[in-house]
Scaffold this motif. Structure first.
Motif, mmCIF file in Angstrom:
data_model
loop_
_atom_site.group_PDB
_atom_site.id
_atom_site.type_symbol
_atom_site.label_atom_id
_atom_site.label_comp_id
_atom_site.label_asym_id
_atom_site.label_seq_id
_atom_site.Cartn_x
_atom_site.Cartn_y
_atom_site.Cartn_z
ATOM 1 N N SER A 197 0.826 -1.218 0.000
ATOM 2 C CA SER A 197 0.000 0.000 0.000
ATOM 3 C C SER A 197 0.853 1.258 0.000
ATOM 4 O O SER A 197 0.342 2.355 -0.256
ATOM 5 C CB SER A 197 -0.925 0.010 1.218
ATOM 6 N N SER A 207 -6.168 2.383 -1.576
ATOM 7 C CA SER A 207 -5.014 1.505 -1.405
ATOM 8 C C SER A 207 -4.993 0.890 -0.002
ATOM 9 O O SER A 207 -4.849 -0.326 0.156
ATOM 10 C CB SER A 207 -3.727 2.284 -1.650
ATOM 11 N N HIS A 259 -5.712 -3.134 0.719
ATOM 12 C CA HIS A 259 -4.538 -3.888 1.159
ATOM 13 C C HIS A 259 -4.663 -4.357 2.606
ATOM 14 O O HIS A 259 -4.374 -5.513 2.922
ATOM 15 C CB HIS A 259 -3.263 -3.048 1.009
#
Length: 411
Positions: free
Chosen positions: A149, A354, A358
Motif C-alpha cells: 500500500s 489503497s 490492502h
C-alpha cells in the motif's frame, strides 16, 4: 439487462469463491468467459469492449511485471531469502527480518510477484532448518499485502487506480507510507504471540514434498541484479519527477531488460503473470457491460442520497475494505474506480482505496492474490494452511492495521 446482471453476478461470484460453482473454471477463466458472454448477448459491442480495456493500465502493469521478473531471473530473490533465513538469529528475529523484507520488496516490486518468487524459497529454507513454516509464511504474506500500500506500484490494484485517477507517486506515498510502515511491527507482534510455542516442527518433515519439492532458484548474478536495480530506480525517479506517461516509462524499462546478452527474453517473460493480465482485461469488459445498463450509476446516486459518499476518503476506505474481502482486491478496485470523481483530493482517494484494499486483504485467504498464492504453494509442498488458521492471525492483523489507517486518514 437480466442476462447482463446474471453474467456479472456469476463472474464476481467466481472472484469471491475462487472458482465457478459446479465447473472447473477459476477466476481468470470466469473473467474471460464473462467478457465474451457480454459480447455474445450484445451487452457491449466489440469496439466498446476494446475501448474498455485500458491500454495504459495494461502497459504499465506488464512493464512493471517484467522489471520485477528481472530480480527473479537474476537470482536476487533466492539470494535474499537464503541470506535472511540462514542468519544465526532467533525465530522471532528471523520473522522480523522476513516481515521487513516482504513489506519493502512489495512496495516497489509488486506484492503478487514477490509472493510467487519468495514463498517456495521460504518453505524450502524453513523446512530444512526444522522450523514450522506457517508463521513465517503468514508474516511474509501479511507484510507483502500491507507494505504494497505504500506506493502506487506496490500491487496491480494500485497500478489500476493510479492510472485511472491520475495519482501522484509522491502524493499517495506521503499518505500511505506511515500506516504501511506501522503495520509491520503489528504483524510481528500478532504472529509472535499466536505462535510463541509453535516455532519448531512437530516432526522432521511434512509428507515428503517439503524442501525437496521446492524449485531451485536461479544462481545469483551481481551484474543482472545491478541492471535490474538501476532500471527499477530510474522507473521510480521518472514516476516521481517527470511528466512522461507511466505506461511508456514501464514499457521502456521492460524493453531495456528484455534486451540482454546473458538472460533470455523467454525466461523473463515466463515470470510475467499472464493469467492476471487476462483476468484484468476480462474484468474491464465485464464491468463495461454492467456500466452500459446504467445500474451502477443509479446505485452510486442512491448511496449518496443515503449519506454514503464514495468520494469521501473514510467512506471509500471502509467500503473498499468490505468489497475487497468479498471479491478480492483487484476486482474491488476495478468495480469502484469508475465511480470516483477525482479532483483536488485524488491522492487522498487513491490512498484510502489503497489502504482499504490492502489492509483488509489479510482477513481471509482469498482477499488477495498473495494469500491465495501462498496457501496454494504451501499445499503443493505438503504444508497445509487452513482458512481458519489464516484468518485466526488475519483477523487480529486486519483489525489493528485498519484502526491505524482510519486514524491516520482522519488526521
Amino acid at each position: 439487462m437480466d442476462l447482463t446482471l446474471l453474467i456479472f453476478f456469476l463472474v464476481y461470484l467466481a472472484m469471491g469463491l475462487g472458482s465457478l460453482p459446479f465447473f472447473r473454471v477459476g477466476r481468470t477463466g470466469a473473467a474471460v468467459i464473462g467478457g465474451m458472454a457480454m459480447l455474445t448477448i450484445g451487452s457491449i459491442t466489440p469496439q466498446q469492449a476494446w475501448n474498455a480495456i485500458d491500454y495504459s493500465t495494461m502497459g504499465m502493469l506488464f512493464g512493471l511485471m517484467v522489471v520485477s521478473a528481472a530480480f527473479v531471473v537474476s537470482g536476487f530473490y533466492g539470494w535474499l531469502a537464503r541470506k535472511a533465513a540462514s542468519s544465526n538469529v532467533s525465530e522471532r528475529a528471523l520473522l522480523a527480518i522476513l516481515i521487513v523484507v516482504g513489506g519493502v520488496m512489495a512496495a516497489f516490486l509488486t506484492n503478487d510477484v514477490v509472493a510467487v518468487s519468495m514463498c517456495p524459497l521460504l518453505l524450502s529454507i524453513t523446512l530444512a532448518r526444522g522450523l514450522n513454516p506457517v508463521p513465517f509464511l503468514l508474516g511474509f504474506c501479511f507484510a507483502a499485502n500491507t507494505g504494497a500500500s505504500g506506493t502506487i506500484i506496490g500491487s496491480p490494484q494500485n497500478i489500476i487506480a493510479a492510472q485511472k485517477l491520475n495519482l501522484s507517486f509522491a502524493g499517495v506515498s506521503e499518505i500511505t507510507a506511515v500506516p504501511a510502515l506501522l503495520s509491520l511491527p503489528v504483524i510481528w507482534l500478532v504472529i509472535t504471540y499466536l505462535y510463541r510455542d509453535r516455532w519448531k516442527l512437530a516432526m522432521p518433515s511434512t509428507d515428503g514434498n517439503g524442501a525437496a519439492g521446492a524449485t531451485e532458484p536461479p544462481p545469483f548474478s551481481v551484474g543482472e541484479t545491478l541492471k535490474a536495480a538501476i532500471t527499477a530506480f530510474v522507473v521510480v525517479v521518472a514516476f516521481v519527477f517527470s511528466d512522461w506517461p507511466r505506461e511508456t516509462v514501464a514499457l521502456t524499462a521492460a524493453g531495456v531488460l528484455l534486451l540482454s546478452r546473458r538472460v533470455s527474453s523467454k525466461s523473463l517473460l515466463h515470470e510475467v503473470d499472464g493469467e492476471l493480465i487476462l483476468l484484468i482485461m476480462g474484468l474491464f469488459v465485464v464491468n463495461a457491460g454492467l456500466s452500459a445498463t446504467g445500474l451502477p450509476q443509479q446505485f452510486v446516486t442512491y448511496l449518496a442520497a443515503e449519506g454514503i459518499n464514495l468520494n469521501n476518503p473514510t467512506a471509500l476506505f471502509l467500503i473498499s475494505s468490505v468489497v475487497s474481502d468479498l471479491v478480492g482486491n483487484n476486482p474491488a478496485v476495478m468495480m469502484l474506480v469508475p465511480y470516483l470523481h477525482v479532483g483536488g483530493d485524488a491522492n487522498y482517494l487513491g490512498a484510502a482505496l489503497s489502504l482499504g484494499t490492502h489492509f483488509s486483504s489479510n482477513l481471509v485467504v482469498f482477499g488477495s492474490l498473495a494469500g491465495i498464492i501462498m496457501v496454494e504453494q504451501a499445499k503443493d509442498r505438503g504444508v497445509k494452511i487452513s482458512g481458519a488458521e489464516f484468518s485466526k492471525a488475519g483477523v487480529l492483523v486486519t483489525a489493528a492495521t485498519m484502526i491505524i489507517a482510519v486514524v491516520w486518514l482522519l488526521i
